[in-house]
Design an enzyme around this catalytic site. Structure first.
Site, PDB file in Angstrom:
ATOM      1  N   ASN A  17      43.184  24.087  34.534  1.00  0.00           N
ATOM      2  CA  ASN A  17      43.166  24.236  36.237  1.00  0.00           C
ATOM      3  C   ASN A  17      41.706  23.411  36.646  1.00  0.00           C
ATOM      4  O   ASN A  17      40.751  24.173  36.497  1.00  0.00           O
ATOM      5  CB  ASN A  17      43.345  25.774  36.551  1.00  0.00           C
ATOM      6  CG  ASN A  17      43.289  25.674  38.088  1.00  0.00           C
ATOM      7  OD1 ASN A  17      42.611  25.131  39.002  1.00  0.00           O
ATOM      8  ND2 ASN A  17      44.353  26.308  38.460  1.00  0.00           N
ATOM      9  N   LYS A  20      39.672  25.913  39.003  1.00  0.00           N
ATOM     10  CA  LYS A  20      38.892  26.939  38.280  1.00  0.00           C
ATOM     11  C   LYS A  20      37.892  26.457  37.486  1.00  0.00           C
ATOM     12  O   LYS A  20      36.717  26.883  37.179  1.00  0.00           O
ATOM     13  CB  LYS A  20      40.071  27.531  37.078  1.00  0.00           C
ATOM     14  CG  LYS A  20      40.762  28.812  37.754  1.00  0.00           C
ATOM     15  CD  LYS A  20      41.572  29.170  36.554  1.00  0.00           C
ATOM     16  CE  LYS A  20      42.592  30.247  37.210  1.00  0.00           C
ATOM     17  NZ  LYS A  20      43.225  30.912  36.188  1.00  0.00           N
ATOM     18  N   ASP A  77      42.405  34.939  33.446  1.00  0.00           N
ATOM     19  CA  ASP A  77      43.691  34.964  33.952  1.00  0.00           C
ATOM     20  C   ASP A  77      43.690  35.638  35.458  1.00  0.00           C
ATOM     21  O   ASP A  77      42.892  36.702  35.484  1.00  0.00           O
ATOM     22  CB  ASP A  77      44.774  35.760  33.088  1.00  0.00           C
ATOM     23  CG  ASP A  77      46.153  35.549  33.835  1.00  0.00           C
ATOM     24  OD1 ASP A  77      46.577  34.502  34.205  1.00  0.00           O
ATOM     25  OD2 ASP A  77      47.065  36.312  33.784  1.00  0.00           O
ATOM     26  N   SER A  78      44.044  34.958  36.349  1.00  0.00           N
ATOM     27  CA  SER A  78      43.692  35.813  37.655  1.00  0.00           C
ATOM     28  C   SER A  78      44.805  35.406  38.540  1.00  0.00           C
ATOM     29  O   SER A  78      45.546  34.469  38.222  1.00  0.00           O
ATOM     30  CB  SER A  78      42.387  35.195  38.163  1.00  0.00           C
ATOM     31  OG  SER A  78      42.464  33.696  38.185  1.00  0.00           O
ATOM     32  N   PHE A 161      41.179  26.234  46.361  1.00  0.00           N
ATOM     33  CA  PHE A 161      42.485  25.971  45.819  1.00  0.00           C
ATOM     34  C   PHE A 161      43.575  27.038  45.672  1.00  0.00           C
ATOM     35  O   PHE A 161      43.117  28.328  46.100  1.00  0.00           O
ATOM     36  CB  PHE A 161      42.426  25.279  44.512  1.00  0.00           C
ATOM     37  CG  PHE A 161      41.805  26.319  43.643  1.00  0.00           C
ATOM     38  CD1 PHE A 161      42.624  26.939  42.681  1.00  0.00           C
ATOM     39  CD2 PHE A 161      40.456  26.657  43.491  1.00  0.00           C
ATOM     40  CE1 PHE A 161      42.280  27.956  41.594  1.00  0.00           C
ATOM     41  CE2 PHE A 161      40.262  27.414  42.615  1.00  0.00           C
ATOM     42  CZ  PHE A 161      40.924  28.145  41.404  1.00  0.00           C
ATOM     43  N   GLY A 162      44.592  26.851  45.588  1.00  0.00           N
ATOM     44  CA  GLY A 162      45.730  27.918  45.312  1.00  0.00           C
ATOM     45  C   GLY A 162      45.998  28.831  46.626  1.00  0.00           C
ATOM     46  O   GLY A 162      46.338  28.161  47.478  1.00  0.00           O
ATOM     47  N   TYR A 163      45.752  29.993  46.520  1.00  0.00           N
ATOM     48  CA  TYR A 163      46.184  30.968  48.109  1.00  0.00           C
ATOM     49  C   TYR A 163      44.675  31.041  48.694  1.00  0.00           C
ATOM     50  O   TYR A 163      44.841  31.767  49.857  1.00  0.00           O
ATOM     51  CB  TYR A 163      46.556  32.336  47.443  1.00  0.00           C
ATOM     52  CG  TYR A 163      47.807  32.056  46.607  1.00  0.00           C
ATOM     53  CD1 TYR A 163      48.875  32.194  47.186  1.00  0.00           C
ATOM     54  CD2 TYR A 163      47.819  32.174  45.197  1.00  0.00           C
ATOM     55  CE1 TYR A 163      50.201  32.100  46.481  1.00  0.00           C
ATOM     56  CE2 TYR A 163      48.943  32.240  44.454  1.00  0.00           C
ATOM     57  CZ  TYR A 163      50.212  32.254  44.948  1.00  0.00           C
ATOM     58  OH  TYR A 163      51.390  32.083  44.417  1.00  0.00           O
ATOM     59  N   LYS A 184      31.689  31.669  48.907  1.00  0.00           N
ATOM     60  CA  LYS A 184      32.693  32.253  47.978  1.00  0.00           C
ATOM     61  C   LYS A 184      32.544  32.425  46.776  1.00  0.00           C
ATOM     62  O   LYS A 184      32.816  33.359  46.051  1.00  0.00           O
ATOM     63  CB  LYS A 184      34.069  31.024  47.959  1.00  0.00           C
ATOM     64  CG  LYS A 184      35.223  31.399  47.475  1.00  0.00           C
ATOM     65  CD  LYS A 184      36.370  30.389  46.943  1.00  0.00           C
ATOM     66  CE  LYS A 184      37.031  30.515  45.889  1.00  0.00           C
ATOM     67  NZ  LYS A 184      38.370  29.554  45.652  1.00  0.00           N
ATOM     68  N   ARG A 190      36.509  35.994  40.683  1.00  0.00           N
ATOM     69  CA  ARG A 190      35.837  35.323  39.498  1.00  0.00           C
ATOM     70  C   ARG A 190      34.524  35.369  39.184  1.00  0.00           C
ATOM     71  O   ARG A 190      33.876  35.423  38.402  1.00  0.00           O
ATOM     72  CB  ARG A 190      36.455  33.670  39.650  1.00  0.00           C
ATOM     73  CG  ARG A 190      36.163  32.940  38.238  1.00  0.00           C
ATOM     74  CD  ARG A 190      36.865  31.715  38.263  1.00  0.00           C
ATOM     75  NE  ARG A 190      38.405  32.087  38.233  1.00  0.00           N
ATOM     76  CZ  ARG A 190      39.205  31.736  39.484  1.00  0.00           C
ATOM     77  NH1 ARG A 190      38.627  31.185  40.544  1.00  0.00           N
ATOM     78  NH2 ARG A 190      40.453  32.054  39.063  1.00  0.00           N
TER      79      ARG A 190
END
Length: 209
Positions: A17, A20, A77-78, A161-163, A184, A190
């Protein structure tokens, strides 16, 4: 010109990813360690996330990639857990809208599912489990970080990214998609998991900050 091999210890960041990977590079920037990526090992097959929890999946990946490369390996893993959806999407966060779906499609499904619940508070949390595997070791160390917040009604912001564009962390009014990277990376799930992992690495890998 002959390349000079780095004298720094190697650490494999076991993710495909790109978002990430960028975050890990940023969060580990102050450590004297040579970061490697899975892109350097194209012959190694991707490890299936067959665990039932974030911790199980992170451990599976860290130990498998470590065994195949012989390198210290960090894997995570998240995902996002939403109260009104009984913890979904959870470990299926990356596959919430089906295999190969875009981040936008996953966010669209999440907002549609929440709209049907009538939930007002829309409480949620990002969870990250980080596993650190050592070559020739039978076990791996595990670290967990959580960032609580709520889900917005509309996407906001273009960062992350993502949500990220639909998640507002507690104590803020902006989404992760609106907050700066610096903010962030200080409060994210993370970052919180990695804070403990870095302390472990300093002791076990013989690296310095």
């Amino acid at each position: 010109m002959t390349a000079i091999k780095s004298s720094l210890p190697d650490l494999l960041i076991a993710t495909n990813n790109a978002g990430k990977l960028r975050e890990f590079i940023w969060l580990l920037r102050e450590l004297a360690v040579h970061l490697r990526s899975l892109a350097e090992f194209p012959h190694i097959p991707e490890v299936a996330e067959t665990g039932n929890t974030f911790a199980e999946n992170a451990t599976l990946k860290a130990q498998s990639y470590c065994a195949q490369t012989g390198l210290w390996t960090l894997a995570d893993d998240s995902g996002l857990e939403v109260d009104a959806l009984d913890g979904a999407p959870g470990i299926f966060s990356a596959r919430y809208a089906g295999a190969g779906a875009t981040d936008e499609l996953r966010r669209t499904r999440l907002l549609a599912e929440l709209a049907r619940t009538g939930d007002v508070e829309r409480r949620a949390r990002f969870v990250c489990a980080i596993a650190l595997a050592q070559p020739d070791a039978l076990t791996s160390a595990l670290f967990v970080g959580i960032c609580a917040g709520r889900i917005t009604h509309l996407e906001r912001g273009r960062h992350g990214f993502g949500y990220d564009p639909v998640f507002v962390p507690d104590g803020y009014e902006q989404t992760f998609g609106e907050l700066s990277d610096e903010v962030k990376q200080n409060i994210s799930h993370r970052a919180r998991a990695l804070t403990a992992a870095k302390t472990y690495m300093l002791k076990q890998m013989g690296i310095v900050a």
